[in-house]
Design a protein around this motif. Sequence first.
Motif, PDB file in Angstrom:
ATOM      1  N   ALA A 219     -17.664  15.044  15.790  1.00  7.03           N
ATOM      2  CA  ALA A 219     -17.055  14.835  17.112  1.00  7.03           C
ATOM      3  C   ALA A 219     -17.521  13.504  17.683  1.00  7.03           C
ATOM      4  CB  ALA A 219     -17.447  15.976  18.037  1.00  7.03           C
ATOM      5  N   GLY A 220     -16.592  12.796  18.281  1.00  4.19           N
ATOM      6  CA  GLY A 220     -16.908  11.515  18.895  1.00  4.19           C
ATOM      7  C   GLY A 220     -16.575  10.314  18.015  1.00  4.19           C
ATOM      8  N   GLN A 221     -16.196  10.540  16.747  1.00  2.16           N
ATOM      9  CA  GLN A 221     -15.816   9.441  15.865  1.00  2.16           C
ATOM     10  C   GLN A 221     -14.295   9.302  15.809  1.00  2.16           C
ATOM     11  OE1 GLN A 221     -17.644  10.640  12.147  1.00  2.16           O
ATOM     12  NE2 GLN A 221     -19.445   9.332  12.526  1.00  2.16           N
ATOM     13  N   GLY A 222     -13.825   8.114  15.431  1.00  2.00           N
ATOM     14  CA  GLY A 222     -12.394   7.855  15.295  1.00  2.00           C
ATOM     15  C   GLY A 222     -11.950   7.945  13.843  1.00  2.00           C
ATOM     16  N   LEU A 223     -10.679   7.686  13.629  1.00  6.20           N
ATOM     17  CA  LEU A 223     -10.122   7.652  12.275  1.00  6.20           C
ATOM     18  C   LEU A 223     -10.809   6.559  11.465  1.00  6.20           C
ATOM     19  CD1 LEU A 223      -6.300   7.953  13.066  1.00  6.20           C
ATOM     20  CD2 LEU A 223      -7.738   9.676  11.954  1.00  6.20           C
ATOM     21  N   ASN A 224     -10.987   6.817  10.163  1.00  5.54           N
ATOM     22  CA  ASN A 224     -11.627   5.843   9.286  1.00  5.54           C
ATOM     23  C   ASN A 224     -10.561   5.230   8.363  1.00  5.54           C
ATOM     24  OD1 ASN A 224     -13.153   4.359   7.524  1.00  5.54           O
ATOM     25  ND2 ASN A 224     -14.509   6.037   6.923  1.00  5.54           N
ATOM     26  N   PHE A 225     -10.279   3.946   8.579  1.00  4.85           N
ATOM     27  CA  PHE A 225      -9.282   3.239   7.760  1.00  4.85           C
ATOM     28  C   PHE A 225      -9.921   2.571   6.538  1.00  4.85           C
ATOM     29  CE2 PHE A 225      -6.983   3.947  11.589  1.00  4.85           C
ATOM     30  CZ  PHE A 225      -5.638   3.954  11.240  1.00  4.85           C
ATOM     31  N   ASP A 226     -11.243   2.647   6.406  1.00  4.31           N
ATOM     32  CA  ASP A 226     -11.949   2.029   5.279  1.00  4.31           C
ATOM     33  C   ASP A 226     -12.273   3.048   4.191  1.00  4.31           C
ATOM     34  OD1 ASP A 226     -11.957  -0.527   6.426  1.00  4.31           O
ATOM     35  OD2 ASP A 226     -13.707  -0.012   7.646  1.00  4.31           O
ATOM     36  N   VAL A 227     -11.310   3.892   3.864  1.00  4.26           N
ATOM     37  CA  VAL A 227     -11.508   4.914   2.835  1.00  4.26           C
ATOM     38  C   VAL A 227     -10.492   4.694   1.714  1.00  4.26           C
ATOM     39  CG1 VAL A 227     -12.490   6.664   4.371  1.00  4.26           C
ATOM     40  CG2 VAL A 227     -10.003   6.522   4.071  1.00  4.26           C
ATOM     41  N   GLU A 228     -10.757   5.307   0.572  1.00  6.36           N
ATOM     42  CA  GLU A 228      -9.886   5.152  -0.596  1.00  6.36           C
ATOM     43  C   GLU A 228      -8.456   5.614  -0.320  1.00  6.36           C
ATOM     44  OE1 GLU A 228      -9.791   6.958  -5.053  1.00  6.36           O
ATOM     45  OE2 GLU A 228     -11.754   6.302  -4.319  1.00  6.36           O
ATOM     46  N   SER A 229      -8.273   6.651   0.479  1.00  3.65           N
ATOM     47  CA  SER A 229      -6.935   7.185   0.747  1.00  3.65           C
ATOM     48  C   SER A 229      -6.083   6.241   1.603  1.00  3.65           C
ATOM     49  CB  SER A 229      -7.032   8.552   1.420  1.00  3.65           C
ATOM     50  OG  SER A 229      -7.690   8.437   2.670  1.00  3.65           O
ATOM     51  N   ALA A 230      -6.703   5.208   2.171  1.00  2.00           N
ATOM     52  CA  ALA A 230      -5.960   4.249   2.997  1.00  2.00           C
ATOM     53  C   ALA A 230      -5.556   3.010   2.192  1.00  2.00           C
ATOM     54  CB  ALA A 230      -6.787   3.849   4.210  1.00  2.00           C
ATOM     55  N   SER A 231      -5.747   3.051   0.875  1.00  2.00           N
ATOM     56  CA  SER A 231      -5.315   1.927   0.034  1.00  2.00           C
ATOM     57  C   SER A 231      -4.753   2.449  -1.290  1.00  2.00           C
ATOM     58  CB  SER A 231      -6.478   0.966  -0.219  1.00  2.00           C
ATOM     59  OG  SER A 231      -7.449   1.572  -1.025  1.00  2.00           O
ATOM     60  N   ASP A 232      -3.996   1.584  -1.978  1.00  2.00           N
ATOM     61  CA  ASP A 232      -3.384   1.965  -3.253  1.00  2.00           C
ATOM     62  C   ASP A 232      -3.154   0.699  -4.075  1.00  2.00           C
ATOM     63  OD1 ASP A 232      -1.601   4.308  -4.671  1.00  2.00           O
ATOM     64  OD2 ASP A 232      -0.772   2.310  -5.006  1.00  2.00           O
ATOM     65  N   ASN A 233      -3.490   0.751  -5.365  1.00  2.00           N
ATOM     66  CA  ASN A 233      -3.220  -0.380  -6.257  1.00  2.00           C
ATOM     67  C   ASN A 233      -2.560   0.091  -7.562  1.00  2.00           C
ATOM     68  OD1 ASN A 233      -5.324   0.846  -7.568  1.00  2.00           O
ATOM     69  ND2 ASN A 233      -6.651  -0.950  -7.633  1.00  2.00           N
ATOM     70  N   SER A 234      -1.722   1.095  -7.468  1.00  2.00           N
ATOM     71  CA  SER A 234      -1.111   1.694  -8.658  1.00  2.00           C
ATOM     72  C   SER A 234       0.194   1.028  -9.090  1.00  2.00           C
ATOM     73  CB  SER A 234      -0.854   3.184  -8.415  1.00  2.00           C
ATOM     74  OG  SER A 234       0.092   3.351  -7.379  1.00  2.00           O
ATOM     75  N   VAL A 235       0.724   0.115  -8.288  1.00  2.00           N
ATOM     76  CA  VAL A 235       2.034  -0.475  -8.573  1.00  2.00           C
ATOM     77  C   VAL A 235       1.861  -1.911  -9.072  1.00  2.00           C
ATOM     78  CG1 VAL A 235       4.250  -1.142  -7.551  1.00  2.00           C
ATOM     79  CG2 VAL A 235       3.166   0.990  -6.860  1.00  2.00           C
ATOM     80  N   TRP A 236       2.689  -2.280 -10.060  1.00  2.00           N
ATOM     81  CA  TRP A 236       2.684  -3.622 -10.628  1.00  2.00           C
ATOM     82  C   TRP A 236       4.059  -4.249 -10.460  1.00  2.00           C
ATOM     83  CZ3 TRP A 236      -1.453  -5.844 -13.544  1.00  2.00           C
ATOM     84  CH2 TRP A 236      -2.595  -5.039 -13.613  1.00  2.00           C
ATOM     85  N   LEU A 237       4.088  -5.538 -10.154  1.00  2.00           N
ATOM     86  CA  LEU A 237       5.325  -6.303  -9.976  1.00  2.00           C
ATOM     87  C   LEU A 237       5.678  -6.984 -11.293  1.00  2.00           C
ATOM     88  CD1 LEU A 237       7.421  -7.335  -7.853  1.00  2.00           C
ATOM     89  CD2 LEU A 237       5.896  -9.293  -7.516  1.00  2.00           C
ATOM     90  N   ASN A 238       6.860  -6.675 -11.849  1.00  2.00           N
ATOM     91  CA  ASN A 238       7.333  -7.240 -13.112  1.00  2.00           C
ATOM     92  C   ASN A 238       8.577  -8.086 -12.847  1.00  2.00           C
ATOM     93  OD1 ASN A 238       6.933  -3.929 -14.476  1.00  2.00           O
ATOM     94  ND2 ASN A 238       5.362  -5.479 -14.343  1.00  2.00           N
TER      95      ASN A 238
END
Length: 193
Positions: free
Chosen positions: A64-83
């Motif tokens: 309680a008292g903390q905000g959302l955490n945007f510095d977590v693994e679920s807030a980023s993705d690197n699974s896509v490649w540009l061809n």
Amino acid sequence: MKKVTLTLAAIFLVFGTLTVNAKDNKGNKDKAEHNIKVGIPSYSLVGISSDATITLEPAAPETAGQGLNFDVESASDNSVWLNYSSIIKSSANSISVSMKGDNLPNGVSIELVAAEDAGKGKGEVGKTDTKTIELSGDEKPVVTGIKNCYTGTGSSSGHQLTYKLKMEETSDNYKTLTAKDFETTITYTITSL
């Protein structure tokens, strides 16, 4: 007997001369030729390694008292490649990116970083500016200087794309957050310069 041999020799000589003359009169028959025109088409194609929907989410607080955490693994993705593939007539091609769909809450953004080419294709692939691109409805350059090349297809070929969900945390931005799913579409466009 000499007369018969001489007569046969004369017949062979006349027949041989007629055969040679017949070839000469009808043209040279020991070769034939025609022209072939070779055409290399100009084209440019762009694709991504997956059409699966990517989900980016901050982590809810555990205390309680903390905000959302945007510095977590679920807030980023690197699974896509540009061809991409390209044959140019002149100059070069480039790839730009834009985003459309639901408006994200104030202060929330999606950032993109495109890595350099993985080196699995051939030719003169383009260059990325590895700085962070904040996605919006405006087209922004991702890869420039694309000449005659191909990157290879699928994951691990071309440029790896990393998306990050970010929030500029101010009181005004935080109070406008809404608990819902927002949907956006990221579009990559290849064009000639």
